[in-house]
Design a protein around this motif. Structure first.
Motif, PDB file in Angstrom:
ATOM      1  N   HIS A 296       0.768  -1.238   0.091  1.00  0.00           N
ATOM      2  CA  HIS A 296       0.111   0.045   0.236  1.00  0.00           C
ATOM      3  C   HIS A 296       0.638   1.386  -0.019  1.00  0.00           C
ATOM      4  O   HIS A 296       0.391   2.318   0.529  1.00  0.00           O
ATOM      5  N   ALA A 297       2.150   1.416  -0.276  1.00  0.00           N
ATOM      6  CA  ALA A 297       2.624   2.469  -0.296  1.00  0.00           C
ATOM      7  C   ALA A 297       2.530   3.168  -1.853  1.00  0.00           C
ATOM      8  O   ALA A 297       2.297   2.542  -2.757  1.00  0.00           O
ATOM      9  N   PRO A 298       2.864   4.332  -1.805  1.00  0.00           N
ATOM     10  CA  PRO A 298       2.259   5.099  -3.107  1.00  0.00           C
ATOM     11  C   PRO A 298       3.397   4.566  -4.207  1.00  0.00           C
ATOM     12  O   PRO A 298       4.244   4.235  -3.749  1.00  0.00           O
ATOM     13  N   ALA A 299       2.914   4.548  -5.406  1.00  0.00           N
ATOM     14  CA  ALA A 299       3.635   4.048  -6.545  1.00  0.00           C
ATOM     15  C   ALA A 299       5.104   4.877  -6.948  1.00  0.00           C
ATOM     16  O   ALA A 299       5.998   4.402  -7.369  1.00  0.00           O
ATOM     17  N   THR A 300       4.863   6.314  -6.873  1.00  0.00           N
ATOM     18  CA  THR A 300       6.015   7.223  -7.356  1.00  0.00           C
ATOM     19  C   THR A 300       6.165   8.319  -6.467  1.00  0.00           C
ATOM     20  O   THR A 300       5.087   8.792  -5.780  1.00  0.00           O
ATOM     21  N   LEU A 301       7.142   9.110  -6.385  1.00  0.00           N
ATOM     22  CA  LEU A 301       7.146  10.582  -5.811  1.00  0.00           C
ATOM     23  C   LEU A 301       6.037  11.321  -6.507  1.00  0.00           C
ATOM     24  O   LEU A 301       5.574  12.202  -5.633  1.00  0.00           O
ATOM     25  N   ARG A 302       5.729  11.204  -7.692  1.00  0.00           N
ATOM     26  CA  ARG A 302       4.770  12.084  -8.273  1.00  0.00           C
ATOM     27  C   ARG A 302       3.348  11.681  -7.408  1.00  0.00           C
ATOM     28  O   ARG A 302       2.896  12.896  -7.099  1.00  0.00           O
ATOM     29  N   ALA A 303       3.177  10.749  -7.150  1.00  0.00           N
ATOM     30  CA  ALA A 303       1.800  10.243  -6.419  1.00  0.00           C
ATOM     31  C   ALA A 303       2.032  11.002  -4.822  1.00  0.00           C
ATOM     32  O   ALA A 303       0.873  11.218  -4.339  1.00  0.00           O
ATOM     33  N   CYS A 304       3.332  10.992  -4.345  1.00  0.00           N
ATOM     34  CA  CYS A 304       3.215  11.844  -3.141  1.00  0.00           C
ATOM     35  C   CYS A 304       3.097  13.396  -3.221  1.00  0.00           C
ATOM     36  O   CYS A 304       2.450  13.788  -2.208  1.00  0.00           O
ATOM     37  N   LEU A 305       3.391  13.821  -4.098  1.00  0.00           N
ATOM     38  CA  LEU A 305       3.154  15.333  -4.289  1.00  0.00           C
ATOM     39  C   LEU A 305       1.733  15.584  -4.810  1.00  0.00           C
ATOM     40  O   LEU A 305       1.030  16.252  -4.027  1.00  0.00           O
ATOM     41  N   GLU A 306       0.903  14.585  -5.373  1.00  0.00           N
ATOM     42  CA  GLU A 306      -0.481  14.696  -5.734  1.00  0.00           C
ATOM     43  C   GLU A 306      -1.223  14.504  -4.612  1.00  0.00           C
ATOM     44  O   GLU A 306      -2.339  14.913  -4.134  1.00  0.00           O
ATOM     45  N   ALA A 307      -0.620  13.646  -3.480  1.00  0.00           N
ATOM     46  CA  ALA A 307      -1.634  13.270  -2.121  1.00  0.00           C
ATOM     47  C   ALA A 307      -1.581  14.669  -1.484  1.00  0.00           C
ATOM     48  O   ALA A 307      -2.659  14.865  -0.578  1.00  0.00           O
ATOM     49  N   SER A 308      -0.853  15.731  -1.782  1.00  0.00           N
ATOM     50  CA  SER A 308      -1.054  16.936  -0.992  1.00  0.00           C
ATOM     51  C   SER A 308      -2.635  17.584  -1.214  1.00  0.00           C
ATOM     52  O   SER A 308      -3.101  18.634  -0.471  1.00  0.00           O
ATOM     53  N   LEU A 309      -3.004  17.440  -2.541  1.00  0.00           N
ATOM     54  CA  LEU A 309      -4.168  17.962  -2.904  1.00  0.00           C
ATOM     55  C   LEU A 309      -5.284  17.548  -1.843  1.00  0.00           C
ATOM     56  O   LEU A 309      -6.404  18.213  -1.650  1.00  0.00           O
ATOM     57  N   GLU A 310      -5.230  16.548  -1.128  1.00  0.00           N
ATOM     58  CA  GLU A 310      -6.227  15.799  -0.227  1.00  0.00           C
ATOM     59  C   GLU A 310      -6.287  16.721   0.892  1.00  0.00           C
ATOM     60  O   GLU A 310      -7.230  16.695   1.793  1.00  0.00           O
ATOM     61  N   TYR A 311      -5.143  17.421   1.278  1.00  0.00           N
ATOM     62  CA  TYR A 311      -4.991  18.174   2.798  1.00  0.00           C
ATOM     63  C   TYR A 311      -5.184  19.526   2.385  1.00  0.00           C
ATOM     64  O   TYR A 311      -5.362  20.395   3.721  1.00  0.00           O
ATOM     65  N   GLY A 312      -5.534  20.095   1.291  1.00  0.00           N
ATOM     66  CA  GLY A 312      -5.872  21.708   1.105  1.00  0.00           C
ATOM     67  C   GLY A 312      -5.282  22.576   1.736  1.00  0.00           C
ATOM     68  O   GLY A 312      -3.891  22.882   2.033  1.00  0.00           O
TER      69      GLY A 312
ATOM     70  N   GLU B  99       8.721  32.755   9.733  1.00  0.00           N
ATOM     71  CA  GLU B  99       7.328  33.262   9.717  1.00  0.00           C
ATOM     72  C   GLU B  99       6.748  32.947   8.495  1.00  0.00           C
ATOM     73  O   GLU B  99       5.555  33.152   8.275  1.00  0.00           O
ATOM     74  N   GLU B 100       7.360  32.143   7.402  1.00  0.00           N
ATOM     75  CA  GLU B 100       6.605  31.667   6.192  1.00  0.00           C
ATOM     76  C   GLU B 100       5.822  30.373   6.488  1.00  0.00           C
ATOM     77  O   GLU B 100       6.319  29.571   6.845  1.00  0.00           O
ATOM     78  N   ARG B 101       4.857  30.219   5.715  1.00  0.00           N
ATOM     79  CA  ARG B 101       3.917  29.148   5.599  1.00  0.00           C
ATOM     80  C   ARG B 101       3.350  28.761   4.361  1.00  0.00           C
ATOM     81  O   ARG B 101       2.776  29.889   3.679  1.00  0.00           O
ATOM     82  N   LEU B 102       3.481  27.508   3.894  1.00  0.00           N
ATOM     83  CA  LEU B 102       2.626  27.073   2.645  1.00  0.00           C
ATOM     84  C   LEU B 102       1.873  25.988   3.110  1.00  0.00           C
ATOM     85  O   LEU B 102       2.052  25.061   3.857  1.00  0.00           O
ATOM     86  N   THR B 103       0.684  26.086   2.539  1.00  0.00           N
ATOM     87  CA  THR B 103      -0.322  25.217   2.895  1.00  0.00           C
ATOM     88  C   THR B 103      -0.037  23.861   1.798  1.00  0.00           C
ATOM     89  O   THR B 103       0.711  23.985   0.786  1.00  0.00           O
ATOM     90  N   HIS B 104      -0.671  22.804   1.875  1.00  0.00           N
ATOM     91  CA  HIS B 104      -0.605  21.726   1.175  1.00  0.00           C
ATOM     92  C   HIS B 104      -1.068  22.192  -0.167  1.00  0.00           C
ATOM     93  O   HIS B 104      -0.425  21.826  -1.228  1.00  0.00           O
ATOM     94  N   ALA B 105      -2.050  22.694  -0.604  1.00  0.00           N
ATOM     95  CA  ALA B 105      -2.644  23.276  -1.554  1.00  0.00           C
ATOM     96  C   ALA B 105      -1.489  24.254  -2.268  1.00  0.00           C
ATOM     97  O   ALA B 105      -1.219  24.091  -3.654  1.00  0.00           O
ATOM     98  N   GLU B 106      -0.961  25.202  -1.511  1.00  0.00           N
ATOM     99  CA  GLU B 106      -0.013  26.205  -2.118  1.00  0.00           C
ATOM    100  C   GLU B 106       1.086  25.299  -2.603  1.00  0.00           C
ATOM    101  O   GLU B 106       1.922  25.815  -3.654  1.00  0.00           O
TER     102      GLU B 106
END
Length: 576
Positions: free
Chosen positions: A44-60, A69-76
């Motif tokens: 059940h590991a992600p298939a690729t590192l690309r899939a790891c990046l795409e997972a961030s879309l779930e966390y908005g 003091e800088e912050r990036l959300t998962h969506a950003e």
């Protein structure tokens, strides 16, 4: 478990693994063919590192990266990486298999550049930001990098080199005038669209994704070529290690799941450089894939780390033992609210057995652990934590279920438990090989097994103990220093006749670099002058802190090999 309940008995390892490694569980395994060899992998590991990046879309809107003091959300973070990926393809012509070097401190741009590169099938080449100009040049030319993404300090260090070797660059946080063919990060990125998506690409899970450089005993760094599958295994291995710890303490799997679901979103303090396998693969990857916050530090500072743990409600820290020691011995430890901290793990260097008791003495409820691995096996392959670490603090732990460990004699025959030999590893983390080093690859990788060069033994329960390093190497605060490299540089000094470089025990760093030097007859050599000579030639952490000048010939055996143990004994550098 409440304070009034009796502690549950420690469950056996056999019982724990039987509960975890079953069909349908998050830790189910599968057998796949990797370059012609059957290999156990996490199903059940992600298939690729690309899939790891795409997972961030779930966390908005959840926080993904914190820097000062800088912050990036998962969506950003996702949108920025996707935008940069398009720029790499459209403006720089980066395609599958092309190398993009990243040389900078732990900035948010490091994370973005890394994922933008690997998500389009290109190969990310993290370069050691402590390297000198000549070392950085080597990394760029050896890897054949088509593009460099670097911060201002690295670009200034490479002034004159980039135009000579013809590598364009993207400048991150640079104040000084830029080199020829270099553009600022903001100009390259331009507008980040709210609906930005990655360009089309389909990276091969077993295709090359990274080149992490590791020094060799010859002194020349070697690029360990890692696949997507190599890197992503740590995501599940880390979860498995935590589950194993809790089940060992008597919890049921359902209780562990309920406990983890009730925990706050993880905030992980990243104190290790991202150009190291541990920082990138054991810290950055699992944190972002699980929707956590990666709290970056520009450089290690004990008091700043304590402040960040309190401010960001950090739940876990992975650090070299020296850093954990400094945290636990800080005079301001009790001034900070560290109640969010659940785990402290060490990696990158051997942990002294006393570390566990030191942490428990200050932070009683924090789980302590350590891991063992190499760049060539994609960071941690063996882990020890919780009650097992308390029982066996001198052991680096048990191999992950997907990893096989054996100990062999000089004839490569497998040894029974309790016998010391060279440690070999087999599993999905073992990298493809060394970049354009066929002979070194053949020497180190044998039928899928990684010859670690470390000496150790297994006990009857399968716990691994590392007792020595077969390779002539010093580990200074988690940084590998190969003696042959430093000796070669010292030998370049016109006044030097012979030199021995060796490790000097140090309470905080584990080891420091020491050198015993015999000048040529009639020559005078001063320790400070020698250090000044070395500073522009090698990274600062490789320059010897201890230099002894001697008129005596250095002791050697009949074959002419330096007797370094005798030299250490002579100068009181053997330690306890």
């Amino acid at each position: 478990m409440t304070d009034t309940e009796s502690p549950r008995p420690l469950r056996s390892l056999t019982a724990v693994t039987s509960r975890l490694l079953v069909g349908g569980s998050p830790f189910e395994m599968d057998m796949v063919d990797i370059r012609g060899r059957p290999t156990r992998v996490w199903k059940h590991a992600p298939a690729t590192l690309r899939a790891c990046l795409e997972a961030s879309l779930e966390y908005g809107d959840a926080t993904a990266v914190v820097y000062g003091e800088e912050r990036l959300t998962h969506a950003e973070y996702y949108r920025t990486a996707a935008t940069l990926a398009h720029r790499l393809v459209d403006e720089y012509g980066i395609g599958e298999g092309d190398r993009v070097a990243v040389a900078m401190r732990n900035y948010p741009e490091w994370v973005v550049a890394f994922f933008a590169t690997v998500s389009i099938g290109a190969i990310a080449v993290p370069l050691n930001s402590w390297w000198s100009a000549s070392e950085l040049r080597f990394g760029l030319t050896d890897s054949g990098a088509k593009l460099l993404v670097a911060d201002g300090e690295r670009l200034e260090r490479l002034s004159g080199v980039l135009s000579e070797i013809g590598v364009p660059s993207i400048a991150v946080r640079a104040d000084a005038p830029l080199p020829t063919n270099s553009r600022p990060w903001g100009e390259v990125l331009a507008e980040v669209s709210p609906d930005a998506r990655l360009p089309e690409a389909a990276p091969d899970p077993d295709g090359p994704a990274t080149i992490f450089y590791t020094s060799g005993t010859t002194g020349l760094p070697k690029g360990a070529v890692g696949s997507h599958r190599n890197m992503i295994q740590n995501i599940v291995t880390g979860e498995y290690t935590r589950a194993r710890t809790f089940l060992r303490l008597g919890l049921e799997l359902s209780e562990f799941r309920a406990y983890t679901e009730a925990l706050p979103t993880p905030a992980i303090l990243c104190v290790l450089p991202l150009f190291h396998a541990t920082g990138a693969q054991s810290v950055m990857l699992p944190t972002l894939y699980r929707g956590g916050a990666l709290v970056l530090m520009y450089k290690w500072d004990t008091e700043e780390a304590l402040r960040l743990i309190e401010r960001e409600r950090v739940t876990s820290v992975t650090a070299v033992p020296a850093m954990i020691t400094q945290l636990m011995t800080s005079p301001h430890l009790s001034d900070h609210d560290l109640s969010s901290l659940l785990a402290l793990s060490s990696g990158g260097a051997p942990a002294p057995p006393a570390m566990a008791s030191r942490v428990r003495g200050n932070l009683n409820d924090v789980l302590v652990g350590q891991g063992y691995g190499l760049t060539e096996c994609s960071a941690a392959a063996v882990t020890n934590g919780g009650p097992d670490y308390q029982i066996r603090p001198e052991s680096c732990g048990l191999p992950a279920p997907t990893v096989d460990v054996k100990v062999v004699d000089p004839a490569d025959n497998e040894l029974p438990p309790g016998n010391v030999g060279e440690v070999w590893l087999y599993g999905p983390g073992v990298v493809i090989g060394y970049w354009e080093r066929p002979e070194a690859t053949a020497d180190t990788f044998v039928d899928g097994w990684l010859r670690t060069g470390d000496l150790g033994y297994l006990d009857e329960e399968g716990f691994l103990y590392i007792v020595d390093r077969a390779k002539d190497m010093i580990i200074r605060g988690g940084e590998n220093v190969y003696c042959a490299e430093v000796e070669a540089e010292i030998h370049e000094h016109p006044a030097v006749a012979e030199v021995a470089v060796l490790g000097v025990p140090h309470e905080v760093y584990g080891e420091e670099v020491g050198a015993v030097v015999r000048p040529l007859p009639g020559q005078v050599l001063d320790p400070e002058e020698l250090r000044s000579y070395l500073e522009p030639r090698i990274a600062a952490f490789k320059v010897p802190e201890h230099v002894h000048i001697t008129k005596d010939e250095l002791p050697r055996n009949a074959a002419g090999k330096l007797l370094k143990k005798d030299i250490k004994r002579r100068y009181g550098w053997l330690g306890e």
